[in-house]
Design an enzyme around this catalytic site. Structure first.
Site, mmCIF file in Angstrom:
data_model
loop_
_atom_site.group_PDB
_atom_site.id
_atom_site.type_symbol
_atom_site.label_atom_id
_atom_site.label_comp_id
_atom_site.label_asym_id
_atom_site.label_seq_id
_atom_site.Cartn_x
_atom_site.Cartn_y
_atom_site.Cartn_z
ATOM 1 N N TRP A 1 -6.723 -1.399 1.064
ATOM 2 C CA TRP A 1 -7.599 -2.362 0.399
ATOM 3 C C TRP A 1 -8.731 -2.818 1.293
ATOM 4 C CZ3 TRP A 1 -7.472 -1.797 -4.472
ATOM 5 C CH2 TRP A 1 -6.292 -1.356 -5.071
ATOM 6 N N ASP B 1 -9.546 -11.337 0.842
ATOM 7 C CA ASP B 1 -8.938 -10.791 -0.366
ATOM 8 C C ASP B 1 -7.466 -11.196 -0.309
ATOM 9 O OD1 ASP B 1 -7.735 -9.344 -2.358
ATOM 10 O OD2 ASP B 1 -8.359 -7.374 -1.617
ATOM 11 N N LYS C 1 -0.829 -10.256 -9.758
ATOM 12 C CA LYS C 1 0.334 -10.228 -8.885
ATOM 13 C C LYS C 1 1.021 -11.595 -8.861
ATOM 14 C CE LYS C 1 -2.191 -6.673 -6.495
ATOM 15 N NZ LYS C 1 -1.485 -5.428 -6.756
#
Lengths: 358, 358
Positions: free
Chosen positions: B102, B171, B195
C-alpha cells in the site's frame, strides 16, 4: 409498515421488491453466512453480483462488444472532470451544450482542462427547454460533444438525440434506462445511480472502449477509464453494496420489460401533464416539446400556495414535492420505480387542492 | 441464520447489531416510510445521520476545532492521488515511507504530481516490518510525510508514530479506530471504510483545515478537500447508505468504549500470536515488534498444507483465511467487529490441525 410516495429527485424511490430482497438477505447473502457488504470484492459471491450488474446493463442498452460497462465512484460530478481528463487532448476543444444547472456544471469543470465551445445555451431560458438539434453549432474536429439528456432541476428532456460526427457524450443521470435509445449513437454515457439505477455511491459509465486510449500518462490511476476497463472496475474495492442494489434494480427492469416500463413512464408523466394543461391554476415550467417524463416541474399562483401545497401533500403521504432550492416551485420526480398509484394520488390531490384554493 | 467467522481483509465483518438495525429499518427509516437509501441527502432524516457520523468520529478521535471530518468516494486509492493534488505545491517535494504494497501504491501515485523522496523502504523486507522511527531520513522543508499505519498484506503495523515537522499524513485504512492515538500529531488521516468503519464506498478523511488551502486553482472540484470542507461533504450526493452504516458502526464503538475495544483487539491478536510462537509448525511473517493487531499473517511448512488449512477451516465456518494473492500464506484479519469467539475457534483449529498434520 406504511410506505409513503417519495417524489424526491434523488436519492429517489427504489422498487419495493428490491428493498425487500436486500432486507431478507442483509445478514446472510445466499446462505453464505455473511452480508453482501461483508463479502470480499474478489470472492465468488460478489463476483456473481458484479457480473450480473454489468450483464443486465449490457442487455438493457443492447450494447455491442466495442462498448464497456464501468462502475466508478464520485457520482456524475466526478464524471464532469473525468470526461475531459480522459477525452480532451492538449490543444483540442470540446463542444458542450448548456441546458441548465447540470449542463452548466459540466461546462465549468471541462474548462479546467481545455477549450470548451458552448454550442448552445438554453440554461437560463424560461420556460425551460433543450436546444433544437438544428440549432447546435457543432465545431468541426471537436474532441467530443457533451449533452445532458434530462435536466433534473429544469424539468426538461432531450427527446431526439443529436447525430454528431465527434463522439457524443451524455450525462444521463436522471433518465438512464427510463426509455429506449440507440446506445451506438454515443461515445460515452454516464449516470449517477441514485435516480433510476440504485442507491447513491456509484456512477455507471458506458463507453466505446477505444475512447479510453486517449488518456495522458500523467492522469491518476483512479481517474483513468483505462484502469476500470483493464480491471473490470475492480482495481480497488468498488462500492459493493451500491452495485449489488443496482444489480437487483436492473434485474427488476428486465423482468418488468424495458418497453413496458417506458410506456408506464410516459403514461405516468402524461397524467400529471394533463392535469397541468387542463388547469389555469397550475403552470408547467418547461416548453411542451421538451417536457421531462422524469421530473415534472410546475408553479402555483403564489409562493404561499406552493408552500401550502407541499405541506398538505406531505400530510397525505406525498413527500419531497418541493422544487430544487435554486428555482423553487413544485417538482414531482417520477423515476422508473415510482408507482403509478402515487401519480394517481398526486393528480387527485392537485384537483382537490385547486378546488379548495383556486 | 448461521453466521460464519469472516477473516476477510476487506470488505470485512460488520458488527451483527449494526446489520440487524440496518435490516430492521431498511424499508422504513425511523417511521419515515422510506429507506435511508431513498432519502434526499438534503433532508432532515439523512442530515441527522450525516451529522452523527461526523460527530462520532470527532469524539472517537478527540478532534479539536482545527480539524475537519470529510467523507469522500473512491477509497484510499483515490486518496493516493488527492493527497499530492492538494498538498504538494509546484517545485515542492514530499517524503514517503514505502512499507509494503500500500505504501508502494501511494508512492507511485504521488510521483505523478511532484518530487517524492522515499525516506525509508521496508517494502520488500522478509520478515515484513515497518522502519524504525530513528531510521527515517526526513527531508527538511518537505510538503508532508506520508506513512501507512498498518500494511494489510504484509501484516505489519506502526506502533509508535513518528514525530515530524512537516505535516504527517497517514493511510489508516486497516487500523483506524482500532487503537488510541494522538490525532493532533497528524496533518491528514484517511481510511477506506471497509475494514473498521463500515461498508465499502466511502473513505474517511480527517485533516487540519488549513492544509486544504494549499490546493491549486486548476484542481477539479470533486478532488479538492476545500470543496468537501465548504460543503460539509455534501457538494454532490454522498454515498448515503455507506455513511449511514458508518454512523451505526461508530455508534457501536462509542457504546462499547474505544478503550475496551482496543484491549479486546490486543487480546484477540495476542491469542493468535501466542499460538504461532508456541509452535514450530506455524511461522509468523512479520517482525515481532511490528506485528499487526489487525492482520495476522503466517505460513505453514508447505503450500499444500496451507491450502488444506484454508479448506478445512472453511468447512468449520472460518472463512477467507487465504493470504493476499500477491504473497500467499495465511492471513487472519480480525478487525474491531471480528468476534472473540472467532479467534478462539481459530486457535483451537490451529492446534488441532497441527496435531493432525504436524
Amino acid at each position: 409498515m406504511a410506505r409513503v410516495f417519495n417524489f424526491g429527485a434523488g436519492p429517489a424511490v427504489l422498487p419495493v421488491e428490491v428493498l425487500q430482497e436486500a432486507q431478507a438477505e442483509l445478514l446472510d447473502f445466499k446462505g453464505s453466512g455473511m452480508s453482501i457488504m461483508e463479502h470480499s470484492h474478489r470472492g465468488k459471491e460478489y463476483d456473481a453480483v458484479h457480473a450480473e450488474a454489468i450483464e443486465n446493463v449490457r442487455k438493457l442498452l443492447k450494447l455491442t462488444d466495442d462498448y464497456t460497462v464501468l462502475f466508478v465512484q464520485g457520482g456524475a460530478s466526478l464524471q464532469f472532470a473525468m470526461v475531459p481528463m480522459n477525452l480532451l487532448g492538449a490543444g483540442q476543444s470540446a463542444d458542450y451544450v448548456n441546458s441548465g444547472a447540470w449542463g452548466d456544471k459540466a461546462v465549468k469543470e471541462a474548462k479546467l482542462f481545455g477549450n470548451v465551445n458552448v454550442i448552445a445555451n438554453t440554461g437560463k431560458d424560461i420556460p425551460t427547454r433543450m436546444p433544437k438539434n438544428e440549432d447546435l453549432k457543432l465545431t468541426p474536429g471537436a474532441a467530443y460533444v457533451h449533452i445532458t439528456s434530462n435536466e433534473t432541476i429544469a424539468g426538461s428532456q432531450w427527446k431526439v438525440f443529436p447525430k454528431t460526427e465527434a463522439p457524443l457524450v451524455a450525462d444521463m443521470s436522471s433518465d438512464i434506462l427510463s426509455r429506449p435509445f440507440d446506445a451506438s449513437q454515443f461515445g460515452l454515457i454516464y449516470a449517477g445511480a441514485q435516480k433510476n439505477l440504485g442507491p447513491s455511491g456509484v456512477a455507471l459509465v458506458v463507453m466505446r472502449k477505444e475512447l479510453a486510449e486517449r488518456v495522458g500518462a500523467k492522469t491518476p490511476t483512479m481517474l483513468k477509464y483505462k484502469t476500470y476497463i483493464e480491471e473490470n472496475s475492480l482495481y480497488n474495492t468498488p462500492p459493493t453494496f451500491s452495485i449489488y442494489v443496482l444489480a437487483l434494480v436492473t434485474r427488476w427492469i428486465l423482468k418488468l420489460g424495458p418497453e413496458t416500463l417506458y410506456r408506464q413512464n410516459v403514461d405516468k408523466a402524461g397524467k400529471i401533464y394533463q392535469a397541468l394543461d387542463s388547469s389555469s391554476f397550475y403552470k408547467g415550467t418547461a416548453v411542451k416539446e421538451f417536457r421531462s417524463d422524469m421530473n415534472i416541474t410546475f408553479r402555483l399562483p403564489t409562493e404561499e400556495l406552493e408552500e401550502l401545497f407541499i405541506k398538505e401533500a406531505s400530510k397525505q403521504g406525498m413527500k419531497a414535492l418541493k422544487g430544487h432550492r435554486s428555482v423553487g416551485g413544485i417538482r414531482a420526480s417520477i423515476y422508473n420505480a415510482f408507482p403509478v398509484a402515487g401519480v394517481d394520488a398526486l393528480v387527485a390531490f392537485m384537483k382537490d387542492f385547486e378546488k379548495k384554493n383556486g
